[in-house]
Write a protein that holds these residues in place. Structure first.
Motif, short mmCIF file in Angstrom:
data_model
loop_
_atom_site.label_atom_id
_atom_site.label_comp_id
_atom_site.label_asym_id
_atom_site.label_seq_id
_atom_site.Cartn_x
_atom_site.Cartn_y
_atom_site.Cartn_z
N GLY A 214 50.59 -3.36 -8.29
CA GLY A 214 51.77 -3.25 -9.15
C GLY A 214 52.37 -4.62 -9.41
O GLY A 214 51.65 -5.58 -9.68
N SER A 215 53.69 -4.73 -9.33
CA SER A 215 54.36 -6.02 -9.51
C SER A 215 54.54 -6.69 -8.16
O SER A 215 54.84 -6.03 -7.16
CB SER A 215 55.72 -5.81 -10.18
OG SER A 215 55.57 -5.23 -11.47
N ILE A 216 54.39 -8.03 -8.13
CA ILE A 216 54.45 -8.75 -6.87
C ILE A 216 54.85 -10.20 -7.11
O ILE A 216 54.54 -10.79 -8.15
CB ILE A 216 53.08 -8.69 -6.14
CG1 ILE A 216 53.18 -9.23 -4.73
CG2 ILE A 216 52.00 -9.39 -6.95
CD1 ILE A 216 51.93 -9.00 -3.90
N LEU A 217 55.58 -10.78 -6.15
CA LEU A 217 55.96 -12.19 -6.15
C LEU A 217 55.43 -12.81 -4.86
O LEU A 217 55.52 -12.21 -3.79
CB LEU A 217 57.48 -12.36 -6.23
CG LEU A 217 58.18 -11.80 -7.48
CD1 LEU A 217 59.69 -11.94 -7.31
CD2 LEU A 217 57.73 -12.54 -8.72
N GLY A 218 54.88 -14.04 -4.95
CA GLY A 218 54.30 -14.66 -3.79
C GLY A 218 54.48 -16.16 -3.75
O GLY A 218 54.59 -16.81 -4.80
N PHE A 269 53.56 -20.91 -6.60
CA PHE A 269 54.36 -19.69 -6.77
C PHE A 269 53.63 -18.83 -7.79
O PHE A 269 53.31 -19.29 -8.89
CB PHE A 269 55.76 -20.03 -7.27
CG PHE A 269 56.60 -18.82 -7.58
CD1 PHE A 269 57.26 -18.13 -6.57
CD2 PHE A 269 56.72 -18.37 -8.88
CE1 PHE A 269 58.02 -17.01 -6.85
CE2 PHE A 269 57.49 -17.25 -9.18
CZ PHE A 269 58.14 -16.57 -8.16
N ASP A 270 53.32 -17.59 -7.41
CA ASP A 270 52.61 -16.69 -8.33
C ASP A 270 53.38 -15.39 -8.49
O ASP A 270 54.12 -14.97 -7.60
CB ASP A 270 51.19 -16.41 -7.82
CG ASP A 270 51.17 -15.62 -6.52
OD1 ASP A 270 51.00 -14.39 -6.59
OD2 ASP A 270 51.33 -16.23 -5.45
N ALA A 271 53.19 -14.76 -9.63
CA ALA A 271 53.88 -13.51 -9.94
C ALA A 271 52.98 -12.63 -10.79
O ALA A 271 52.20 -13.11 -11.61
CB ALA A 271 55.18 -13.78 -10.68
N LYS A 272 53.10 -11.32 -10.56
CA LYS A 272 52.40 -10.33 -11.37
C LYS A 272 53.41 -9.28 -11.79
O LYS A 272 54.14 -8.73 -10.95
CB LYS A 272 51.25 -9.69 -10.59
CG LYS A 272 50.56 -8.57 -11.36
CD LYS A 272 49.50 -7.89 -10.50
CE LYS A 272 48.86 -6.71 -11.24
NZ LYS A 272 47.87 -6.00 -10.39
N ALA A 283 50.88 -14.85 -13.62
CA ALA A 283 51.07 -16.28 -13.84
C ALA A 283 51.21 -16.98 -12.50
O ALA A 283 51.70 -16.40 -11.53
CB ALA A 283 52.31 -16.53 -14.70
N GLU A 284 50.77 -18.23 -12.46
CA GLU A 284 50.87 -19.03 -11.24
C GLU A 284 51.07 -20.49 -11.61
O GLU A 284 50.42 -21.01 -12.52
CB GLU A 284 49.62 -18.89 -10.37
CG GLU A 284 49.71 -19.69 -9.08
CD GLU A 284 48.46 -19.55 -8.21
OE1 GLU A 284 48.50 -19.99 -7.04
OE2 GLU A 284 47.45 -19.01 -8.71
N GLY A 285 51.98 -21.15 -10.91
CA GLY A 285 52.19 -22.58 -11.04
C GLY A 285 51.98 -23.24 -9.70
O GLY A 285 52.47 -22.75 -8.67
N ALA A 286 51.25 -24.36 -9.67
CA ALA A 286 50.89 -24.99 -8.40
C ALA A 286 51.10 -26.50 -8.48
O ALA A 286 50.99 -27.11 -9.55
CB ALA A 286 49.44 -24.69 -8.03
N ALA A 323 48.10 -21.23 -14.38
CA ALA A 323 47.12 -20.22 -14.81
C ALA A 323 47.86 -18.95 -15.20
O ALA A 323 48.83 -18.56 -14.55
CB ALA A 323 46.11 -19.93 -13.71
N THR A 324 47.39 -18.30 -16.28
CA THR A 324 47.99 -17.05 -16.75
C THR A 324 46.88 -16.06 -17.10
O THR A 324 45.78 -16.44 -17.49
CB THR A 324 48.88 -17.26 -17.99
OG1 THR A 324 48.08 -17.80 -19.06
CG2 THR A 324 50.02 -18.21 -17.68
N THR A 325 47.21 -14.77 -16.99
CA THR A 325 46.28 -13.70 -17.34
C THR A 325 47.06 -12.52 -17.91
O THR A 325 48.05 -12.09 -17.33
CB THR A 325 45.47 -13.23 -16.12
OG1 THR A 325 44.78 -14.34 -15.55
CG2 THR A 325 44.46 -12.17 -16.52
#
Length: 451
Positions: A214-218, A269-272, A283-286, A323-325
């Motif tokens: 589902g939706s997630i933040l990491g 930091f990544d999020a879905k 999306a993720e930014g590193a 990166a994005t998807t």
């Protein structure tokens, strides 16, 4: 004094014979006798299942004149793969993964002619006994030995560790941490042309909230550092004095090349976001900070945001990546659009083969037709390398692939694949411009025989 070489060949054959006898019974179940009405839903107290595979590869080559070129593979290679799983009801699962390879071989780190027991276990090509032990108790997963953690596309997911870790997923939380050796120490040998390598330790962690489906933040953190005391000698090669090829009057002095101890850190930091049941966005930014030489002088004044964890030196460079998807997944079809940018100084320490200094975009559709008897998937995209132009001109790549799988019956199916990989530079006025295109096609018929 040298160490005594370890003889593994006879030991592996003996061990393989024992394992073959064990696996003669592919499934062992212990439990209380179930009543007739409960026989369908009864879960055994203890069960053992798994697979055992023994493979042999043989390779030969020739060169003219004889001995002018060395073979790229060993003349013979034997590999034993054993994957048993012990289960205690539905609560505890103890999977093992054993891989034994003889003789010593490796592609990610230099090989050792006579490995010690520890070097043999740390070789990424091997996983021995409890060196790949991953018990699971409810929502808690533990790892001991050789395993590959997976956090996110820009931090870690393709780096094998020889160490320990845990992955806890109570409710909507995920707390994971791992530590171990990602690269074994190998002494350089200039006579046998073994470049050597420092031992590299890695530490990583992830904290996330949400559901993976589902939706997630990491938030992720990966740290790696070479152990300088792991080598007695760091001389990788020695060049003797020799005249310049185009000018014999110029003499190039002798030089000594030494291994450089490195250190790196990546945080992201990544999020879905699950927009609907069939549409999602990730999306993720590193940010990375990588030091290529730990002997370089320290910088007292710098703007490196990761300086609180890693000392910034003159050989340190910090950069970022993203990166994005975007994914649409229906029952009979789906499509995924992806994009990625990696700065010239970004070093993903958890992905040793990931190329930096590039930007790419791709689309990947897939279809399941005729009650899933025909599956078609593929991707097409473009990659731009050397975006910063620090290594000459930029180059572009057309990346395309397609896979088709046709199930004609329960026993017979046909799969085929196609890939296109092309490179060209942006020097349009160069008469000696070279374009490289590589295409591959495969057709694989599969016949399954059942007892």
């Amino acid at each position: 004094m040298g160490h005594t070489p370890v003889k593994f060949n006879k030991w592996i054959l003996q061990t393989g014979g024992v394992l073959l006898m064990i696996m003669a019974f592919p499934s062992i179940v212990f439990g209380q006798e179930a009543k007739q009405q409960d026989s369908i839903t009864a879960v055994p107290f203890f069960s053992l299942s798994g697979t055992l595979t023994l493979t042999s590869d043989f390779y030969t080559y020739s060169s003219t004149p004889d001995g002018s070129q060395r073979g790229r593979r060993p003349a013979s290679l034997y590999r034993l793969l054993f994957s048993p799983t012990l289960k205690f009801g539905n609560a505890i699962s103890l999977p093992f993964h054993i891989v034994l390879t003889v003789p010593e071989t490796n592609t990610s780190t230099p090989s050792v002619r006579h490995p010690t027991v520890i070097q043999f276990l740390q070789n990424p090509a091997n996983a021995f006994g409890f060196s790949s032990f991953a018990p699971r108790i409810g929502w808690a997963q533990f790892n001991l030995g050789s395993y590959s953690p997976n956090f996110s596309p820009l931090t870690v997911g393709d780096q094998q560790l020889f160490g320990a870790g845990f992955d806890l997923r109570p409710g909507n939380f995920r707390i994971a941490a791992n530590l171990g050796t990602s690269q074994r120490a190998i002494e350089p040998d200039t006579i046998r042309h073994i470049p050597g390598a420092y031992k590299r330790d890695m530490y990583m962690g992830r904290f996330a909230f949400g559901k993976e489906d589902g939706s997630i933040l990491g938030v992720n953190l990966v740290y790696a550092k070479d152990v300088q005391s792991s080598l007695k000698n760091n001389i990788s090669s020695i060049s003797l004095s020799h005249p310049l090829v185009n000018n014999l009057s110029v003499i190039i002095p002798a030089d000594t090349f030494r291994l450089r101890a490195e250190e790196g850190i990546v945080t992201s930091f990544d999020a879905k976001v699950k927009i609907t049941n069939t549409i999602s966005f990730k999306a993720e930014g590193a940010l990375s900070s990588f030091t290529r030489d730990l002997h370089a002088p320290e910088l007292t004044s710098n703007k490196n945001p990761l300086d609180i964890i890693q000392k910034t030196r003159t050989s340190t460079r910090a950069d970022f990546a993203a990166a994005t998807t975007f994914t649409i997944k229906q029952e009979q079809w789906g499509i995924k659009f992806s994009g990625r940018y990696m700065g010239a100084g970004f070093v993903p320490v958890g992905y040793p083969y990931m190329q930096a200094d590039r930007i790419e975009f791709a689309g990947a559709p897939n279809f399941n037709l005729f009650n899933n008897k025909l599956s078609v998937s593929g991707s097409i995209g473009q990659r731009v390398n050397n975006v910063s132009k620090t290594k000459g001109e930029t180059s572009t790549q057309l990346i395309a692939s397609a896979d088709v799988n046709l199930n004609l019956s329960n026993a017979f199916s046909i799969s085929s694949s196609y890939s296109n990989f092309g490179i060209r530079n942006d020097k349009t006025s160069d008469t000696l411009k070279v374009q490289t295109v590589s295409q591959a096609v495969s057709i694989n018929p599969i016949l399954t025989l059942k007892q």
